[in-house]
Enzyme design. Structure first.
Site, PDB file in Angstrom:
ATOM      1  N   ASP A  59      40.722  33.190  56.078  1.00 39.58           N
ATOM      2  CA  ASP A  59      40.269  33.851  54.575  1.00 39.58           C
ATOM      3  C   ASP A  59      38.419  34.096  54.288  1.00 39.58           C
ATOM      4  O   ASP A  59      38.238  35.287  54.434  1.00 39.58           O
ATOM      5  CB  ASP A  59      41.084  33.983  53.312  1.00 39.58           C
ATOM      6  CG  ASP A  59      40.517  35.395  52.775  1.00 39.58           C
ATOM      7  OD1 ASP A  59      41.124  36.287  53.490  1.00 39.58           O
ATOM      8  OD2 ASP A  59      40.599  34.490  51.460  1.00 39.58           O
ATOM      9  N   CYS A  65      46.098  43.349  57.483  1.00 44.26           N
ATOM     10  CA  CYS A  65      46.677  44.133  59.052  1.00 44.26           C
ATOM     11  C   CYS A  65      46.415  42.883  59.763  1.00 44.26           C
ATOM     12  O   CYS A  65      45.161  42.403  61.099  1.00 44.26           O
ATOM     13  CB  CYS A  65      44.813  44.416  58.869  1.00 44.26           C
ATOM     14  SG  CYS A  65      44.656  46.279  57.680  1.00 44.26           S
ATOM     15  N   TYR A 109      47.572  35.915  39.021  1.00 45.18           N
ATOM     16  CA  TYR A 109      47.390  36.328  40.465  1.00 45.18           C
ATOM     17  C   TYR A 109      46.609  35.863  41.218  1.00 45.18           C
ATOM     18  O   TYR A 109      45.525  35.689  40.287  1.00 45.18           O
ATOM     19  CB  TYR A 109      47.909  37.686  40.889  1.00 45.18           C
ATOM     20  CG  TYR A 109      47.795  38.015  42.157  1.00 45.18           C
ATOM     21  CD1 TYR A 109      48.512  37.621  42.908  1.00 45.18           C
ATOM     22  CD2 TYR A 109      46.650  38.910  42.397  1.00 45.18           C
ATOM     23  CE1 TYR A 109      48.373  37.059  44.170  1.00 45.18           C
ATOM     24  CE2 TYR A 109      46.200  38.723  43.957  1.00 45.18           C
ATOM     25  CZ  TYR A 109      46.712  38.508  45.314  1.00 45.18           C
ATOM     26  OH  TYR A 109      46.468  38.354  45.986  1.00 45.18           O
TER      27      TYR A 109
HETATM   28  C1  SPV Z   1      42.706  39.265  50.564  1.00 42.30           C
HETATM   29  O1  SPV Z   1      43.960  40.047  50.335  1.00 42.30           O
HETATM   30  O2  SPV Z   1      42.542  39.553  51.132  1.00 42.30           O
HETATM   31  C2  SPV Z   1      43.551  37.979  50.035  1.00 42.30           C
HETATM   32  C3  SPV Z   1      44.048  37.493  48.980  1.00 42.30           C
HETATM   33  O3  SPV Z   1      43.031  37.089  50.888  1.00 42.30           O
HETATM   34  S1  SPV Z   1      43.599  37.334  47.334  1.00 42.30           S
HETATM   35  O4  SPV Z   1      43.451  36.194  47.270  1.00 42.30           O
HETATM   36  O5  SPV Z   1      44.280  38.424  46.686  1.00 42.30           O
HETATM   37  O6  SPV Z   1      42.682  38.492  48.329  1.00 42.30           O
HETATM   38 MN    MN Z   2      41.688  38.140  52.354  1.00 40.14          MN
END
Ligand code: SPV
Ligand code: MN
Length: 619
Positions: A287, A270, A218
């Site tokens: 992000d 969110c 993942y």
């Molecule tokens: C998050 O969950 O905040 C994401 C995806 O941006 S992850 O790569 O799983 O963190």
């Molecule tokens: Mn994230």
């Protein structure tokens, strides 16, 4: 390196040796010897190298081609669909204690365990050695990184999501300080998914700036440059006086063609991506943002150049830009969605008929299929994702690649909050904003995560999952950050999830755009506001005008009152919860308690004068 030499394919050995950095060579040699892959490919980030890696991900069946040109699909194992918080740990030297909110263990023990698990883990597989930079190429903000991965899917994802860094390594030579990631998907089953989930580990060695990720695929666990790098970046930022944040960056179009850049922190699920993608505004990132200071102002860069977005709920009406990009030819990886016989994809919330059958993260899927615990398996996983380069979006702002970053006018915090915060509010000042908004951020759990729904979870700055310094130190970093600033960004809170007593949302999804238009006015001193015990809220006239201008919608006084009523009992309860949490944290700066107490006193005073629920017209 010589004992590995015959494993390097094509001119990989020369590519690696061309980089004049003995420390890099030592690191690569150490982990390639330990993990013992069959063949080694070194990527110089050229179009041919990227093509090679993508072809490999298809050849190894980690990805499969779809109907639309250049699209592929990847599956993670049924029990490997999200970040594994429990088995993600910081490795800390003896005597260092990060408290109960952060998962950590003693470094020596952790290294011993992970090295043991990594021995020969790549046997029989090819490995990819790839170079990237976090942040724009040629920027003083940017961080070179090296990723060793035995998963072509991980390397392919990173090629979409990050800027290539081979040239940067050549340029920086022995001076390059770099982050290091070693990933192995471990043994794979017949579906090409990680088999030994019980031995899934993500261990972060802060001092050596190495992250180990094994027996998982993942993206949030395996893509080194994503949340694994954020953890290293927070630690580095704490030493250097900048901020590494779980934040989007969006440019808001204002008067006379000006653009005001705002960053925003939201926990997963969110509205972070949908805020970054507001139609009519400008996307920089969704992000990870690095915030630096220069000439007394704050500038931000997006550490990434792509999006690993949640696909559930993406539809042509609410998300026209993403929807269009997901239906255009180009390098897109879908993960954990449903694929039909015709090689078309379907996900929950797509405005298309749900197929009767197909293949998804559970294997062959048909409507009504149940898992071994008897739970019905949805066509796509709630955390199913798409991986795409931002340049496939028409709202992309060219500031993305500006080595200086973009100047930040505002910082926003928001979570899932059904009953406390108003839709938008400006903090009284930096310290008030950091403490009552960022450090007080909570979010209600959703059906997309395990456990009860609607439980508030503390998640300061939406960065708690990634904090690589103690909570108290992190808050202090924020307070110190503002000290020598001439132009402080304004801090705001937003709440897209406010509900009435019957559980109906008080706002439409698109309304958020108005809140950002109002922030733009506030940042430029073009709108007055109403001072409340918890911050500044918009005046009715300003919102009415903005709703009319932006959406040609009549915004009623009744809506305004419902949305912007000061909810004193809920605020007092929140202060109580947050204070309790900070009392249990040993290094909470005293000012946190002081600011929370002052807010409490203001609320109590207003309650005495005006009652528990106060209309904005009475404030
Ligand atoms: C998050 O969950 O905040 C994401 C995806 O941006 S992850 O790569 O799983 O963190
Ligand atoms: Mn994230």
């Amino acid at each position: 390196m010589n004992n590995l030499k015959e494993k390097f394919i094509e001119d990989s050995f020369n590519k690696l040796m061309k980089i004049n950095n003995p420390e890099l060579h030592k690191f690569v040699e150490k982990y390639l010897t330990l993990c013992n892959p069959d063949k080694i490919f070194v990527s110089a980030g050229t179009p041919e190298d990227l093509k090679y890696i993508k072809e490999k991900s298809i050849e190894t069946k980690e990805e499969m081609r779809l109907k639309i040109e250049e699209h592929t699909i990847h599956f993670d194992g049924y029990y490997d669909q999200a970040r594994d918080k429990e088995r993600t740990k910081f490795l800390l030297p003896p005597g260092v204690d990060y408290g109960k909110y952060i998962n950590w263990m003693e470094k020596d023990k952790g290294l011993e365990e992970i090295h043991e698990l990594m021995k020969d883990i790549m046997k029989g597989k090819d490995v990819y050695v790839c170079f990237y930079v976090l942040g724009p190429v040629g920027s003083e903000f940017s961080i070179p990184t090296v990723q060793i991965a035995d998963s072509a899917y991980v390397a392919h994802s990173e090629n979409i999501l990050y800027r290539q860094g081979y040239e940067e390594f050549l340029r920086r030579g022995p001076d390059a300080e770099f982050f290091r990631f070693v990933h192995s998907a471990g043994e794979l089953d017949e579906r090409m998914t990680s088999k030994n989930i019980g031995k899934r580990r993500v261990y972060i060695d802060l001092l050596d700036r190495i992250v180990y990720s094994i027996n998982t695929q993942y993206g949030g666990n395996s893509i080194g440059l994503k949340k694994l790098s954020l953890r290293l970046a927070i630690h580095k930022a704490s030493k250097e006086g900048w901020l590494a944040e779980h934040m989007l960056i969006v440019g808001i179009n204002g008067l006379g063609g000006r653009v005001t850049y705002i960053t925003g922190a939201f926990p997963s699920l969110c509205g972070k991506t949908s805020t970054a993608m507001m139609s009519g505004e400008r996307l920089i990132g969704d992000d990870i943002a690095y915030l630096h200071k220069k000439n007394g102002k704050v500038y931000a860069v997006n550490a990434e150049k792509g999006m690993f977005g949640i696909i559930q709920g993406i539809n042509s009406k609410d998300d026209p830009i993403i929807f269009k990009a997901l239906h255009s030819p180009g390098d897109v990886i879908f993960s954990n969605v449903l694929v039909t016989e015709d090689k078309e994809v379907y996900w929950i919330g797509k405005d298309a008929p749900e197929p009767e059958k197909g293949i998804n993260h559970s294997g062959e899927w048909y409507k009504g299929k149940k898992d071994e615990k008897g739970n019905e398996i949805p066509p796509s996983h709630p955390n199913a994702r798409f991986t795409i380069s931002l340049d496939m979006f028409e709202n992309l702002d060219p500031g993305l690649e500006d080595p200086r970053g973009v100047e930040i006018g505002g910082i926003v915090y928001g979570g899932r909050d059904s009953d406390t915060w108003v839709p938008v509010e400006e903090a009284l000042d930096w310290v008030h904003g950091v403490i009552t908004k960022g450090a007080s951020l909570e979010s209600e759990t959703t059906a997309a995560t395990l456990g009860a729904v609607g439980v508030r979870k503390f998640n300061l700055m939406s960065n708690l999952d990634f904090l690589s310094v103690t909570i108290g130190k992190y808050i202090q970093m924020y307070l110190d950050f503002a000290r020598d600033l001439e132009k402080l960004p304004k801090i705001f809170s937003v709440n897209y999830f406010l509900k009435d007593k019957d559980g109906n949302f008080l706002n439409k999804k698109v309304d958020k755009r108005i809140w950002y238009k109002w922030m733009d006015l506030r940042i430029h001193g073009e709108a007055d506001a109403i001072k409340t015990p918890t911050g500044y809220i918009p005046r009715y006239e300003d919102l009415k005008r903005l709703f009319k201008e932006v959406f040609d919608r009549d915004y009623s006084e009744e809506e305004y009152v419902k949305q912007f009523t000061l909810r004193i009992p809920e605020h007092l309860e929140k202060i109580e919860r947050i204070t309790k949490i900070y009392k249990e944290i040993s290094d909470t700066p005293d000012i946190v308690f002081k600011i929370l107490e002052e807010q409490k006193q203001r609320l109590l005073k207003t309650r005495e004068e005006k009652g528990e629920y106060v209309s904005p017209f009475d404030l």
